[in-house]
Design an enzyme around this catalytic site. Structure first.
Site, PDB file in Angstrom:
ATOM      1  N   LYS A  10       7.197 -55.571 -23.560  1.00 23.69           N
ATOM      2  CA  LYS A  10       6.358 -55.883 -24.575  1.00 23.69           C
ATOM      3  C   LYS A  10       7.042 -56.532 -25.128  1.00 23.69           C
ATOM      4  CE  LYS A  10       5.417 -52.106 -26.990  1.00 23.69           C
ATOM      5  NZ  LYS A  10       6.562 -51.503 -26.362  1.00 23.69           N
ATOM      6  N   ARG A 168      12.403 -40.974 -29.007  1.00 27.98           N
ATOM      7  CA  ARG A 168      11.130 -42.213 -28.675  1.00 27.98           C
ATOM      8  C   ARG A 168      10.039 -41.455 -27.262  1.00 27.98           C
ATOM      9  NH1 ARG A 168      14.802 -47.047 -29.004  1.00 27.98           N
ATOM     10  NH2 ARG A 168      12.899 -47.784 -28.696  1.00 27.98           N
TER      11      ARG A 168
END
Length: 217
Positions: A10, A168
């Site tokens: 991203k 995560r």
């Protein structure tokens, strides 16, 4: 807005698109790392979560984002990168944008398999002196463990360790993936394949935002 798991690319895509369109990238990760470097009380609190691979509490992230949205440069357009991370943040963001007379045009989800994410992140190495980034498989330094740019020692950040990466991803699955349903219901979601060369992924994103993105700078 770019959505997706950590390591989906991203940030890379947001920087490229921000340069293409001449608008700022608003990255929650960059804002958090900046406040951590300040070694303030707020920064130390944020670091205690980040080092364990946990999400930083909503109220802390929202405060940083709200301050950033006060800047004049975002009013001609911006790319949100890494925020929101859960539905409650998305709802708070919508209210905040409305106060500034702004709106979200599109939410693009970059889809990458978990094992590919683990490979990408756990192979990262960072220079202790100049913060240059390398990857043991994809972009290794000329001399193992040594920065090409300044000769500094390379190290693996705590939040790049494999166990932390998997934690995560677990957190992402539990709290962030519901965002896709949220933005799908609002008619804003586009999903693209995040595996492939950087330029290939960029073309997929450009296709997904065709009609709402600003013209190239």
């Amino acid at each position: 807005m770019l959505l997706g798991p950590p390591g989906a690319g991203k940030g890379t895509q947001a920087r490229a698109l921000a340069a293409l369109w001449g608008i700022p990238q608003v990255a929650s990760g960059d804002l958090l790392r900046a406040v951590v470097r300040e070694d303030s009380e707020l920064g130390r609190e944020a670091a205690s979560y980040m080092d364990r691979g946990q999400l930083v509490p909503d109220e802390l992230v929202l405060k940083l984002i709200a301050e950033r949205l006060k800047d004049k440069d975002v009013h001609k357009g911006f790319i949100l990168d890494g925020f929101p991370r859960n539905v409650s943040q998305a709802e708070a963001l919508a209210k905040g944008l409305d106060r500034f007379g702004l709106k979200l045009d599109k939410a693009v989800a970059v889809i990458v398999p978990d094992e590919e994410i683990v490979k990408r992140i756990s192979g990262r190495r960072t220079c202790a002196k100049c913060n240059a980034m390398y990857h043991v498989a994809f972009e290794p330094p000329a001399k193992p463990g040594i920065c090409d740019k300044c000769g500094g020692q390379l190290y693996q950040r705590e939040d790049d360790a494999e166990d932390t990466v998997r934690e995560r991803l677990k957190v992402y699955a539990e709290t962030t993936r519901p965002l896709l349903d949220h933005y799908r219901r609002l008619g804003l979601l586009e999903q693209i394949d995040g595996v492939g060369r950087t330029d290939e992924v960029e073309k997929r994103i450009l296709s997904a935002v065709n009609g709402v993105a600003p013209p190239p700078k």
